[in-house]
Write an enzyme that holds these catalytic residues in place. Structure first.
Site: not given
Ligand code: NAD
Length: 497
Positions: A150, A227, A282
């Site tokens: 997001f 995440s 991130c």
């Molecule tokens: P998230 O892991 O909740 O969601 C990411 C994606 O996974 C979304 O499209 C979501 O729909 C999907 N998803 C969520 N739960 C799922 C499940 N149980 N099974 C399958 N798919 C699922 O992450 P978020 O809250 O959207 O974003 C924040 C996180 O992303 C933070 O931990 C941040 O550090 C990380 N992030 C990392 C980077 C990087 O470059 N390393 C960049 C941006 C964000």
């Protein structure tokens, strides 16, 4: 009446058959602004099917023609990026100028991808063996899946899809269900730029959509950002289904301030990197490690700046906006409560912020903790909110040990005027992206973005030449054209003569 947002396939909206919908919310007001169609398994089939059908023709479209479409997309994006920034602010909450910055960083990847003819050039060796020539090419994979978080509704998808498309692949993007409109807007822009139908598709949804992509036989690769627990799950599931995977995970980024640093610069940058985008980056700095007796002075400077920040609706020129959801606000406030209960000093308390906003958005103001212990959850966990934790240490070695022992390894920064110390830090720290007097060292598009340890599963980083490699497969062709000097049987292993 909230509008309904659909999927995008084959050049137009697709309502899908899921029958399930999710709320899309404006975090500055708490108001539900749209209902989002959540994909069913059959919707995954339809959208992946559209991308698979478009692949053969797009793969065979010349580099010159593909590049023309990319240039057209870049021009449209550049002219209309303020529209996209407004969409991001309305669903994510980040302030408009920050949203515009994210679009510009994504645009840099589009500009990099405009150079695709050069980036996929192979090599050629004449007479590798007598009258035998060898050349290498890089070819597209097919349908590629992108699953995004997001916190960067436009930039993170743009880390991947410009290069994927330029290289001749077709794309299915599954954006975060919290912020789907940026992806749909970008899909329309591609159509306007002349991209053939089916090359860029958007599949909206939750775990059903994600699992569908991870296991679908026609999806060749997965680029995931989110995440760490989900990144690990995505990596393990998709690789066990034979896919190429890059899964970028969470982070806990440290900023190390040495006693010889310019403390005004360090304080400015700690505030920018800790509270920008309400800490939902991130690459946000969340722990400031201060060494060698300058802690009081540094904390005073950070606190002065923090108290001057304006939290509020992202359309009003504030410094930071709301968190993305009520759940995120509750989680971040819970961490602040836990830090206080554990005995850290609350220097600035964001729980009592009075936001510049009309309604009950999901606001937490910038929060500064001092005297944080490394056992406390405000130090150990990724909070993903506007919370800075200052940890006071005696030596540089202790600081580097902490950073290197951390399970995450996304970004880190050192603030110092000592070139030797900075060089040593860059050399020995086990983190993928390092800043020297630069707090958020996000690489330019022509370098590659990625962390180490639990911040990335898979071995290929995003964009830059690693991105080009990820979205292409190498092939080497050895050729000999008939010549009277050749011929005859020889069943031995070929040897070069
Ligand atoms: P998230 O892991 O909740 O969601 C990411 C994606 O996974 C979304 O499209 C979501 O729909 C999907 N998803 C969520 N739960 C799922 C499940 N149980 N099974 C399958 N798919 C699922 O992450 P978020 O809250 O959207 O974003 C924040 C996180 O992303 C933070 O931990 C941040 O550090 C990380 N992030 C990392 C980077 C990087 O470059 N390393 C960049 C941006 C964000």
């Amino acid at each position: 009446m909230a509008t309904t947002l659909h999927h995008w396939q084959n050049g137009g909206p697709f309502a899908g058959t899921g029958g399930r919908f999710g709320d899309v919310t404006n975090p500055a007001t708490g108001e539900i602004t749209a209902q989002l169609a959540l994909a069913s398994e059959s919707d995954v089939e339809t959208v992946v099917g559209a991308a698979a059908a478009a692949f053969p023709a797009w793969r065979d479209t010349s580099l010159a023609q593909r590049t023309q479409v990319l240039f057209a997309f870049r021009e449209l994006l550049n002219a209309r990026k303020s529209e996209l920034a407004a969409i991001i602010t309305a669903e994510h909450g980040k302030v408009w100028s920050d949203a515009l910055g994210e679009v510009s960083r994504g645009q840099e990847v589009v500009e990099f991808a405009c150079g695709i003819p050069h980036l996929v050039k192979g090599g050629f060796s004449e007479n590798a063996s007598t009258k035998v020539d060898v050349h290498s090419v890089r070819q597209p994979l097919g349908v590629v899946g992108i699953i995004s978080p997001f916190n960067f509704p436009a930039m993170v998808p743009m880390w991947f899809f410009p290069i994927a498309i330029a290289a001749g692949n077709t794309v299915v993007l599954k954006p975060s269900e919290k912020v789907p409109s940026a992806a749909l807007w970008l899909a329309e822009l591609w159509t306007e730029a002349g991209l053939p139908d089916g090359v860029f598709n958007v599949l909206n949804g939750d775990k059903v959509a994600v699992d569908g992509l991870l296991t679908h036989p026609d999806v060749q690769s997965i680029s995931f950002v989110g995440s760490t627990p989900i990144a690990k799950y995505v990596y393990e599931t998709a690789t066990s289904h034979g896919k190429r995977v890059q899964a970028l995970g969470g982070a806990k980024n440290h900023m190390l301030v040495l006693p010889d640093a310019d403390l005004d610069l360090a304080a400015d940058q700690a505030v920018n990197a800790g509270y920008g985008s309400a800490g939902e980056r991130c690459m946000a700095i969340s722990a400031v490690l201060v060494v060698g007796g300058v802690g009081d002075e540094l904390v005073t400077k950070i606190a002065e700046r923090t108290r001057g920040l304006r939290t509020g609706d992202g359309t009003r020129g504030c410094d930071l906006g709301p968190l993305v959801s009520a759940a995120a606000r509750q989680r971040v406030s819970g961490y602040i409560d836990a830090g206080e209960a554990a005995g850290a000093t609350v220097v600035v308390d964001g729980r009592t912020v009075r936001p510049d906003a009309d309604a009950q958005g999901f606001f937490v103001g910038p929060t500064l903790f001092d005297h944080v212990d490394t056992e406390m959850s405000i130090y150990t966990d990724e909070i993903f909110g506007p919370v800075l934790a200052v940890v006071r240490l005696d030596t540089y070695d202790e600081a580097v040990r902490l950073i290197n022992d951390n399970p995450y390894g996304n970004g880190t920064a050192i603030f110092t005027n000592d070139g030797g110390a900075a060089r040593r830090f860059a050399n020995e720290v086990t983190v993928g992206m390092v800043g020297v007097n630069v707090p958020v060292p996000v690489p330019m598009a022509y370098y590659s973005f990625g962390g180490w340890k639990s911040s990335l599963f898979g071995d290929t980083h995003a964009h830059g030449t690693e991105g080009v490699h990820f979205f292409t497969r190498g092939k080497v062709v050895t050729s000999r054209w008939l010549d009277p000097s050749h011929g005859g049987l020889n069943l031995g292993f070929p040897q070069n003569t």
